[in-house]
Design a protein around this motif. Structure first.
Motif, PDB file in Angstrom:
ATOM      1  N   SER A  85      39.827 103.990  25.055  1.00 46.25           N
ATOM      2  CA  SER A  85      38.392 103.761  24.912  1.00 46.25           C
ATOM      3  C   SER A  85      38.166 102.357  24.364  1.00 46.25           C
ATOM      4  O   SER A  85      39.015 101.797  23.678  1.00 46.25           O
ATOM      5  N   TRP A  86      37.009 101.785  24.619  1.00 44.16           N
ATOM      6  CA  TRP A  86      36.696 100.465  24.083  1.00 44.16           C
ATOM      7  C   TRP A  86      36.526 100.498  22.566  1.00 44.16           C
ATOM      8  O   TRP A  86      36.449  99.472  21.918  1.00 44.16           O
ATOM      9  N   ASN A  87      36.478 101.667  21.986  1.00 43.79           N
ATOM     10  CA  ASN A  87      36.395 101.797  20.529  1.00 43.79           C
ATOM     11  C   ASN A  87      37.776 101.794  19.885  1.00 43.79           C
ATOM     12  O   ASN A  87      37.883 101.808  18.667  1.00 43.79           O
ATOM     13  N   TYR A  88      38.835 101.811  20.680  1.00 43.39           N
ATOM     14  CA  TYR A  88      40.193 101.932  20.154  1.00 43.39           C
ATOM     15  C   TYR A  88      40.877 100.569  20.117  1.00 43.39           C
ATOM     16  O   TYR A  88      40.814  99.792  21.063  1.00 43.39           O
ATOM     17  N   GLY A  89      41.533 100.280  19.019  1.00 39.83           N
ATOM     18  CA  GLY A  89      42.292  99.043  18.894  1.00 39.83           C
ATOM     19  C   GLY A  89      41.567  98.018  18.043  1.00 39.83           C
ATOM     20  O   GLY A  89      40.549  98.299  17.407  1.00 39.83           O
ATOM     21  N   ILE A  90      42.123  96.816  18.020  1.00 38.58           N
ATOM     22  CA  ILE A  90      41.591  95.735  17.182  1.00 38.58           C
ATOM     23  C   ILE A  90      41.562  94.448  18.006  1.00 38.58           C
ATOM     24  O   ILE A  90      42.403  94.240  18.873  1.00 38.58           O
ATOM     25  N   GLU A  91      40.583  93.610  17.742  1.00 45.16           N
ATOM     26  CA  GLU A  91      40.451  92.330  18.435  1.00 45.16           C
ATOM     27  C   GLU A  91      41.095  91.235  17.583  1.00 45.16           C
ATOM     28  O   GLU A  91      40.588  90.890  16.530  1.00 45.16           O
ATOM     29  N   LEU A  92      42.214  90.703  18.064  1.00 42.99           N
ATOM     30  CA  LEU A  92      42.905  89.652  17.324  1.00 42.99           C
ATOM     31  C   LEU A  92      43.118  88.383  18.141  1.00 42.99           C
ATOM     32  O   LEU A  92      43.313  87.313  17.575  1.00 42.99           O
ATOM     33  N   ALA A  93      43.066  88.479  19.439  1.00 46.32           N
ATOM     34  CA  ALA A  93      43.426  87.353  20.305  1.00 46.32           C
ATOM     35  C   ALA A  93      42.556  86.125  20.063  1.00 46.32           C
ATOM     36  O   ALA A  93      43.043  84.998  20.116  1.00 46.32           O
ATOM     37  N   ASP A  94      41.282  86.315  19.782  1.00 41.12           N
ATOM     38  CA  ASP A  94      40.389  85.164  19.621  1.00 41.12           C
ATOM     39  C   ASP A  94      40.484  84.509  18.240  1.00 41.12           C
ATOM     40  O   ASP A  94      39.807  83.524  17.987  1.00 41.12           O
ATOM     41  N   LEU A  95      41.316  85.028  17.352  1.00 40.60           N
ATOM     42  CA  LEU A  95      41.491  84.408  16.032  1.00 40.60           C
ATOM     43  C   LEU A  95      42.484  83.252  16.067  1.00 40.60           C
ATOM     44  O   LEU A  95      42.542  82.451  15.138  1.00 40.60           O
ATOM     45  N   PHE A  96      43.248  83.164  17.147  1.00 39.20           N
ATOM     46  CA  PHE A  96      44.247  82.104  17.270  1.00 39.20           C
ATOM     47  C   PHE A  96      43.565  80.738  17.293  1.00 39.20           C
ATOM     48  O   PHE A  96      42.639  80.491  18.055  1.00 39.20           O
ATOM     49  N   GLY A  97      44.019  79.844  16.424  1.00 37.41           N
ATOM     50  CA  GLY A  97      43.482  78.487  16.366  1.00 37.41           C
ATOM     51  C   GLY A  97      42.311  78.317  15.423  1.00 37.41           C
ATOM     52  O   GLY A  97      41.849  77.199  15.213  1.00 37.41           O
ATOM     53  N   GLU A  98      41.824  79.396  14.839  1.00 36.17           N
ATOM     54  CA  GLU A  98      40.691  79.316  13.906  1.00 36.17           C
ATOM     55  C   GLU A  98      41.192  78.956  12.503  1.00 36.17           C
ATOM     56  O   GLU A  98      42.332  79.253  12.147  1.00 36.17           O
ATOM     57  N   ILE A 128      41.844  79.179   8.511  1.00 34.98           N
ATOM     58  CA  ILE A 128      42.176  80.336   7.676  1.00 34.98           C
ATOM     59  C   ILE A 128      40.968  80.823   6.868  1.00 34.98           C
ATOM     60  O   ILE A 128      40.848  82.005   6.587  1.00 34.98           O
ATOM     61  N   SER A 129      40.061  79.915   6.511  1.00 35.65           N
ATOM     62  CA  SER A 129      38.859  80.311   5.771  1.00 35.65           C
ATOM     63  C   SER A 129      37.953  81.208   6.609  1.00 35.65           C
ATOM     64  O   SER A 129      37.182  81.996   6.070  1.00 35.65           O
ATOM     65  N   TYR A 130      38.052  81.108   7.918  1.00 31.97           N
ATOM     66  CA  TYR A 130      37.300  81.986   8.815  1.00 31.97           C
ATOM     67  C   TYR A 130      38.078  83.273   9.102  1.00 31.97           C
ATOM     68  O   TYR A 130      37.504  84.361   9.164  1.00 31.97           O
ATOM     69  N   VAL A 131      39.388  83.155   9.260  1.00 35.71           N
ATOM     70  CA  VAL A 131      40.207  84.281   9.681  1.00 35.71           C
ATOM     71  C   VAL A 131      40.301  85.362   8.604  1.00 35.71           C
ATOM     72  O   VAL A 131      40.253  86.556   8.930  1.00 35.71           O
ATOM     73  N   CYS A 132      40.405  85.001   7.333  1.00 40.17           N
ATOM     74  CA  CYS A 132      40.571  86.004   6.267  1.00 40.17           C
ATOM     75  C   CYS A 132      39.433  87.024   6.236  1.00 40.17           C
ATOM     76  O   CYS A 132      39.681  88.223   6.350  1.00 40.17           O
ATOM     77  N   PRO A 133      38.179  86.602   6.076  1.00 35.56           N
ATOM     78  CA  PRO A 133      37.110  87.619   6.047  1.00 35.56           C
ATOM     79  C   PRO A 133      36.913  88.307   7.399  1.00 35.56           C
ATOM     80  O   PRO A 133      36.582  89.495   7.447  1.00 35.56           O
ATOM     81  N   GLU A 134      37.149  87.585   8.483  1.00 26.98           N
ATOM     82  CA  GLU A 134      36.972  88.174   9.813  1.00 26.98           C
ATOM     83  C   GLU A 134      38.056  89.218  10.084  1.00 26.98           C
ATOM     84  O   GLU A 134      37.778  90.277  10.646  1.00 26.98           O
ATOM     85  N   LEU A 135      39.275  88.942   9.667  1.00 27.46           N
ATOM     86  CA  LEU A 135      40.361  89.905   9.832  1.00 27.46           C
ATOM     87  C   LEU A 135      40.089  91.162   9.020  1.00 27.46           C
ATOM     88  O   LEU A 135      40.292  92.278   9.501  1.00 27.46           O
ATOM     89  N   GLU A 136      39.607  90.999   7.808  1.00 28.84           N
ATOM     90  CA  GLU A 136      39.264  92.164   6.982  1.00 28.84           C
ATOM     91  C   GLU A 136      38.201  93.017   7.668  1.00 28.84           C
ATOM     92  O   GLU A 136      38.329  94.234   7.758  1.00 28.84           O
ATOM     93  N   ARG A 137      37.161  92.376   8.172  1.00 30.96           N
ATOM     94  CA  ARG A 137      36.078  93.108   8.840  1.00 30.96           C
ATOM     95  C   ARG A 137      36.602  93.831  10.079  1.00 30.96           C
ATOM     96  O   ARG A 137      36.286  94.997  10.311  1.00 30.96           O
ATOM     97  N   ARG A 138      37.436  93.169  10.846  1.00 28.95           N
ATOM     98  CA  ARG A 138      37.940  93.767  12.074  1.00 28.95           C
ATOM     99  C   ARG A 138      38.900  94.923  11.812  1.00 28.95           C
ATOM    100  O   ARG A 138      38.928  95.897  12.560  1.00 28.95           O
ATOM    101  N   ILE A 139      39.692  94.823  10.761  1.00 32.32           N
ATOM    102  CA  ILE A 139      40.594  95.928  10.411  1.00 32.32           C
ATOM    103  C   ILE A 139      39.782  97.142   9.988  1.00 32.32           C
ATOM    104  O   ILE A 139      40.045  98.264  10.427  1.00 32.32           O
TER     105      ILE A 139
END
Length: 135
Positions: A62-75, A77-88
């Motif tokens: 389902s589109w509700n299953y899994g996590i979106e990580l591919a678009d974090l590459f190259g961003e 770290i100040s953006y990735v930390c809070p965004e990774l927490e939200r996505r997890i």
């Protein structure tokens, strides 16, 4: 004569919780399946599978299953930390057995790698989990 379906609205339904029994994976290698597992061990496996499945990539899920990580590459770290927490949190709380995800700690052991540890609160107990992302 027009059929009447009003009796369907008066029916009561009992919802039974499905068991969590599933095949047991070897989480260290991710290759071997041996026997069955249930409850807290099954939750550890479900968390592992959710965090290692890229969302929207596989038609079987389902589109509700899994996590979106591919678009974090190259961003940065100040953006990735809070965004990774939200996505997890978003990815894990779709599972009704998971109540909350807290206690995030971030570490960057080497350039381009972000490691996070966190606690997943489930209906069976708490699970310590981690995820490493290449950024």
């Amino acid at each position: 004569m027009i059929p009447s379906n009003t009796n369907l609205l008066n029916l009561t339904f009992d919802f039974a919780e499905q068991p969590t029994k599933t095949y047991q994976m070897d989480l260290k290698t991710g290759k071997n399946i041996r026997g069955y597992t249930d409850e807290l061990e099954a939750m550890k496996q479900a968390i592992f599978k959710i965090l290692n499945t890229e969302r929207y990539q596989y038609l079987i899920y389902s589109w509700n299953y899994g996590i979106e990580l591919a678009d974090l590459f190259g961003e940065p770290i100040s953006y990735v930390c809070p965004e990774l927490e939200r996505r997890i949190v978003e990815a894990l709380t779709w599972d009704q057995r998971i109540l909350d995800v807290t206690d995030f700690a971030f570490d960057s052991p080497k350039r381009g790698v972000l490691h996070t540890t966190f606690t997943v609160h489930t209906i069976f107990g708490d699970v310590q989990a981690e995820k490493t992302v290449n950024i």
